[in-house]
Design a protein around this motif. Structure first.
Motif: not given
Lengths: 432, 432
Positions: A131-137
């Motif tokens: 489920l993880t998202r890229n912290p930069h976007d």
């Protein structure tokens, strides 16, 4: 500066001198996670009370290991005695293994605090995504399969994290998330207790926020030759700039990253030379695919036999050998890999390291496409150590990294090279 | 005939036709164990009530797997969900892993009854020996490290058992105990959940009392090409008789066994030809030793860090690299192994199998010396499938076997060859 903002190396110095406790550092990381987790979704399991209790234990310890007091995230396909290991598979939800994987036990023995379990692609292989998202976007992937580990370190949630690489699961997310990553020489870190996908390829590795962070774990694992310093300065280095057999698959930002890294090194006085790999390397990417599919037959047979309906079709296809891999093709793939390993090692010590793309480009949009491992799978099969280094930004403002690669068992020298070249390649590091 | 006297193949036929139940077979095995265990000492863990309950569950099953109803012993460094796994190490006494190793889960999924845990050399490597005695002469070793598994199958306590081979831990005990043993191609059977010693060498294998028994487990593990029969008769076979680079280390009875096996085959109309391995093979035994020592550094680091005082000095020495193995020596050893694998495979299909010694001679006296693995470690490093076949008796009346070896992934063809040649090589089999 909050403790969660410290790199592992910086935190370690304060822990050693007594100006920071493991508990204070863990509490700070937990605060960062509380503030950011709804966006980043890096963690599959996190029990703040357990993490704090572990930190307090470490603060009381008589002996201080090389990782004393440092929190570390663990990819959720690596076993932990006190936390469940789900492999992001419906089959293993809530499974408590009751024993630490070798890498976790060693880290704990060296004083690390196991902070929690980070989300992963199912069995670090295929099927369900993290489920993880890229912290930069947050509209983009952090890469896979070490999705949660790379994102958590990038976002300041934890200074160190374990991942694994079978294709491109360590170095690609490092590039997408703008962090440092190390895939050591295959086999030097015991992968017992991490779910097997391919015994020839599976490699335990780790993330940090500066090259010295990577060395801390190398020390914990007693990699070869850490007591033998490289003994060279930046301007004595000779780096082979290697586009590799898949250069045409690199997007403009990844091609640019490699050339920019090369230019920055040259400008700093490093001898950078174009390096073409021998023709035999053309077949290495396909050999990696054959080994992955062929070894995957046996890797998921247990789940196939005992939990068929809850095993993703991707894995059922492996067991049923839908790709029609034969023993003869496997043997050929192994033999080609062995031949290229020897050829690659022979490039050293004429070079100190090879500089090569880490990924095809910026992190893709969405959660399903975790990126193309084509710039990693070759090196994984060659068993050589790789260190991912942030370099530049792509057209959408996302990080794009490069990697340096050494000969088999050249991990210690490669860490020394990384310490020299990273401040040149990575402007972010120089700013800190 | 009591059920415990049946081979796995014979028992399976009765289980399939309904003239034998898993419970009756297990009860018969337990009776045999009760009568003999004080002498043989094969088992580290045996809970008769649990074994009977497991058998009753199997008798109730809707689906009948390839191992339906067959009891199997498990070497005590392979994890079982319902029994402790001690590794014969003081560190792990009473450890319940809570999960089956891959091979155990697959066997269970195919209907096998896990009978109990068999004694082993510590971590299947070094240090403490098993208490197990050779059933043919209790003053002698059954061999190691799969001591209890080989002895239990030889003594009729269980028709099948899992072992592992890193040096010579499967085929040597098979020879000492007069049973059939199979070491499949490296990597085709997932070794997850078996304690790691050397990822390049560790191989799961099994024991039975006739060649068809070995095939049952090969089917459970879906080895390559089991659906492609060899399509040759005995008199169409061509066998390479290979003394190998360590012939001078074979005692007279082991030299005799090889020559007798060759003569028996020739007399039966098989084309037997002397086979000399290329000169490069001279270095293979030393390469295996280097890899074993080098990979052992990482394999026991977790125990070294977390349970130092209870780890035998043999293993502390590995971690501390007392043998001074370097990365460069490791890379050379890997490269030589890869070169010889390719050279060995090239001998096929001109030969159908290679016939070669299984051991240096009869089982040694005592418990400490479990025998010399020198006639096995080369084949383990070559990753090729090996089948141990009983052949003759030595000067003290103890069994002496031979082995046949095929190319990598030629497991199915080698099983077919074994079915043809075993009744010729092994007079005991023809008597049954």
């Amino acid at each position: 500066m909050e403790p969660w903002q410290l790199t592992a190396t910086a935190a370690r110095a304060r822990l050693q001198e007594g100006t920071l406790t493991a508990e204070a550092l863990v509490r700070s990381c937990l605060e960062r996670i509380a503030a950011r987790e709804t966006v980043v979704k890096a963690w599959n399991f996190l029990d703040p009370a357990l993490a704090i209790a572990s930190a307090r234990e470490v603060d009381k310890a008589y002996v201080r290991g090389v990782l004393h007091g440092l929190p570390i995230g663990v990819k959720d396909m690596i076993d932990t005695a006190d936390m469940p290991t789900t492999h992001n598979s419906p089959i293993y939800q809530g499974l408590r293994q009751g024993r630490d994987a070798a890498c976790v036990g060693i880290a704990r023995g060296e004083g690390a605090v196991i902070l929690g379990k980070t989300d992963t692609v199912e069995f670090a292989a295929s099927g369900r995504r993290a489920l993880t998202r890229n912290p930069h976007d947050p509209t983009r992937t952090p890469g896979g399969s070490s999705s949660g580990s790379a994102a958590a370190v990038a976002d300041g949630m934890v200074p160190l994290a374990f991942g694994t690489q079978t294709g491109g699961s360590l170095i690609r997310p490092a590039s997408f998330c703008g962090v440092y990553g190390m895939k050591p020489t295959h086999g030097v870190v015991n992968s017992e207790g991490a779910k097997r996908y391919s015994h020839t390829l599976d490699t335990i590795g780790w993330y940090g926020r500066e090259p010295a962070d990577l060395r801390l774990l190398a020390e914990a694992f007693r990699l070869f030759d850490l007591d033998r310093p490289l003994g060279k300065g930046l301007q004595q280095l000779r780096i082979g700039l290697c586009r590799g057999p898949n250069w045409h698959l690199a997007q403009p930002e990844s091609q640019a990253a490699l050339l920019i890294a090369g230019q920055r090194l040259e400008a700093a006085g490093v001898a950078v030379e174009e390096l073409s790999l021998p023709q035999r390397f053309e077949g290495i990417t396909e050999a990696q695919r054959i080994i992955l599919l062929g070894e995957g037959r046996g890797a998921f047979l247990q789940e196939y036999v005992t939990a068929h309906a809850r095993l993703h079709a991707d894995f059922r296809d492996r067991v049923e050998n839908v790709a029609e891999i034969t023993g003869a093709r496997m043997a050929c793939a192994y033999d080609l890999a062995a031949e290229c390993r020897k050829l690659f090692d022979a490039l050293f010590p004429a070079f100190d390291a090879v500089l090569t793309p880490a990924c095809t480009g910026e992190a893709p949009v969405g959660r399903q496409d975790t990126g193309n491992p084509v710039f990693n799978s070759m090196w994984t099969l060659l068993h050589v150590p790789c260190i991912g280094i942030p370099c530049t930004k792509g057209p959408n403002g996302l990080p794009v990294g490069v990697q340096i690669v050494g000969p088999r068992f050249g991990d210690a020298a490669l860490l020394d090279v990384a310490a020299l070249v990273a401040p040149v390649i990575d402007p972010g590091l120089a700013l800190e």
